[in-house]
Scaffold this active site. Structure first.
Site, PDB file in Angstrom:
ATOM      1  N   GLY A  72       1.070  -1.154  -0.385  1.00 46.73           N
ATOM      2  CA  GLY A  72      -0.200  -0.004  -0.197  1.00 46.73           C
ATOM      3  C   GLY A  72       0.837   1.088   0.195  1.00 46.73           C
ATOM      4  CG  ASN A  99       7.636   5.415  -7.294  1.00 49.30           C
ATOM      5  OD1 ASN A  99       6.885   5.469  -7.281  1.00 49.30           O
ATOM      6  ND2 ASN A  99       7.349   4.737  -9.008  1.00 49.30           N
ATOM      7  CG  ASN A 126       3.144   3.714  -8.639  1.00 46.86           C
ATOM      8  OD1 ASN A 126       3.072   3.125  -9.178  1.00 46.86           O
ATOM      9  ND2 ASN A 126       4.124   3.235  -7.344  1.00 46.86           N
ATOM     10  CB  CYS A 129       0.396   1.212  -7.175  1.00 46.08           C
ATOM     11  SG  CYS A 129       0.638   0.019  -5.785  1.00 46.08           S
ATOM     12  CB  ILE A 190       4.886  -4.385 -16.481  1.00 48.74           C
ATOM     13  CG1 ILE A 190       5.237  -5.467 -16.028  1.00 48.74           C
ATOM     14  CG2 ILE A 190       4.363  -4.338 -18.020  1.00 48.74           C
ATOM     15  CD1 ILE A 190       4.329  -6.653 -16.441  1.00 48.74           C
ATOM     16  CB  THR A 192       2.715  -5.604  -9.453  1.00 45.20           C
ATOM     17  OG1 THR A 192       2.154  -4.310  -8.697  1.00 45.20           O
ATOM     18  CG2 THR A 192       4.106  -5.700  -8.436  1.00 45.20           C
ATOM     19  N   GLY A 242       9.706  -6.105 -15.342  1.00 45.68           N
ATOM     20  CA  GLY A 242       9.069  -7.625 -14.491  1.00 45.68           C
ATOM     21  C   GLY A 242       9.704  -8.594 -14.104  1.00 45.68           C
ATOM     22  N   GLY A 264      14.026  -5.723  -9.826  1.00 45.39           N
ATOM     23  CA  GLY A 264      13.272  -5.158  -8.277  1.00 45.39           C
ATOM     24  C   GLY A 264      13.083  -6.545  -7.694  1.00 45.39           C
ATOM     25  CB  THR A 265      11.095  -9.629  -7.035  1.00 46.70           C
ATOM     26  OG1 THR A 265       9.304  -8.777  -7.677  1.00 46.70           O
ATOM     27  CG2 THR A 265      10.718 -10.772  -6.591  1.00 46.70           C
TER      28      THR A 265
END
EC number: 1.3.-.-
Length: 301
Positions: A72, A99, A126, A129, A190, A192, A242, A264-265
């Protein structure tokens, strides 16, 4: 000697590899594990005009080939960011991309206006989200809203503006064209994909928000396809992201048309992921006798 430098709206990066917002904080923790000077850029976590508490817990769930997050956009707000995080980032020889998030057009513009005089290289807006119930998801899914918010922040921005697009739309090229018409300097994609996981033992949702943003290797084919589509639709440079975990992943995006890439991840399960990608791209170029990375950008048609 190979050349890995790329340019985004006049901002030159020493290499095309940066961090994806929300996966790297402002680099404080990661600076103990990797040399931030090696990165093309650090993209900060989302910054809002006031502190955001984020969504209730649990907010993260692991899933096959990735993860779902419903943080969030929790953040301490722009005042703390400018006083605490920016001075830290200024110590390093890397570009700084902030961002920006908001729940209304006015909130976005307030942050952009406040950051206009700071030592920041670019702003990433952004609008996509899927974890925020107000603002972001609506802006990112309506082409008229995309153009409007882009034009609005451009009036206040002194740095080049990157519009971060949502994949949760019927036609990503329509959103890209809208951002271009609004005056965007660069596009990033992209963000998420909206996903859900259910805990069969507790018989309830794995994250309190019910849905969250799906990221990780599982989204890469979708991301590569969208980057390719957008690269062949607009004239703006693209930051592809992504599911990038390796140099091979990053090179797919570059060959599809991305000028730069964000990791990212992968930072969560491999803190060295960004450096591995940089070194892997360099090795690929040397092995294939490619002198300049520009020779690779968008060559697959």
């Amino acid at each position: 000697m190979i050349n890995t430098k790329v340019s985004l709206a006049g901002v030159e990066l020493k290499n095309p590899v940066m961090t994806a917002s929300g996966t790297f904080g402002s680099g404080v923790e990661y600076s103990e594990l990797i040399d931030l000077n090696r990165l093309g850029a650090v993209v900060t976590k989302g910054v809002a005009s006031t502190p955001w508490t984020g969504n209730p817990t649990p907010r993260i769930a692991e899933t096959y080939g990735g993860m779902i997050n419903a943080i969030g956009l929790q953040n301490p707000g722009m005042k703390v960011f400018c006083e605490r995080d920016l001075p830290f980032l200024e110590k390093f020889d890397t570009k700084v991309i902030v961002n920006v998030c908001g729940k209304t057009k006015e909130e976005y513009c307030r942050v952009v206006d406040r950051l206009s005089d700071e030592n920041i290289d670019m702003l990433e807006i952004n609008i996509s989200c899927p974890n925020v119930k107000e603002g972001g998801i609506a802006f990112g899914q309506d082409p008229f809203a995309v153009e409007e918010i882009t034009a609005a922040v451009k009036k206040y921005a002194r740095q080049p503006v990157i519009m971060k697009l949502s994949p949760n739309v019927a036609d990503i090229t329509e959103m890209a064209r809208a951002a271009e018409c609004g005056g965007a300097d660069v596009l990033s994609l992209i963000n998420t994909l909206t996903g859900m996981k259910i805990d069969i033992n507790k018989r309830t949702f794995a994250v309190a928000n019910r849905t969250g943003g799906l990221s990780g290797p599982c989204v890469k084919p979708v991301a590569v396809r969208m980057v390719y589509q957008v690269a062949n639709t607009v004239k703006l440079p693209i930051i592809g992201m992504g599911g990038i975990a390796t140099a091979e992943d990053a090179l797919e995006f570059i060959l599809a048309g991305a000028t730069a890439v964000s990791v990212g991840t992968a930072n969560f399960f491999n803190p060295r992921a960004t450096l591995d990608v940089i070194e892997g791209i360099e090795s690929y170029m040397q092995k294939n006798k490619i002198q300049d990375i520009q020779e690779l950008i968008g060559v697959v048609k």
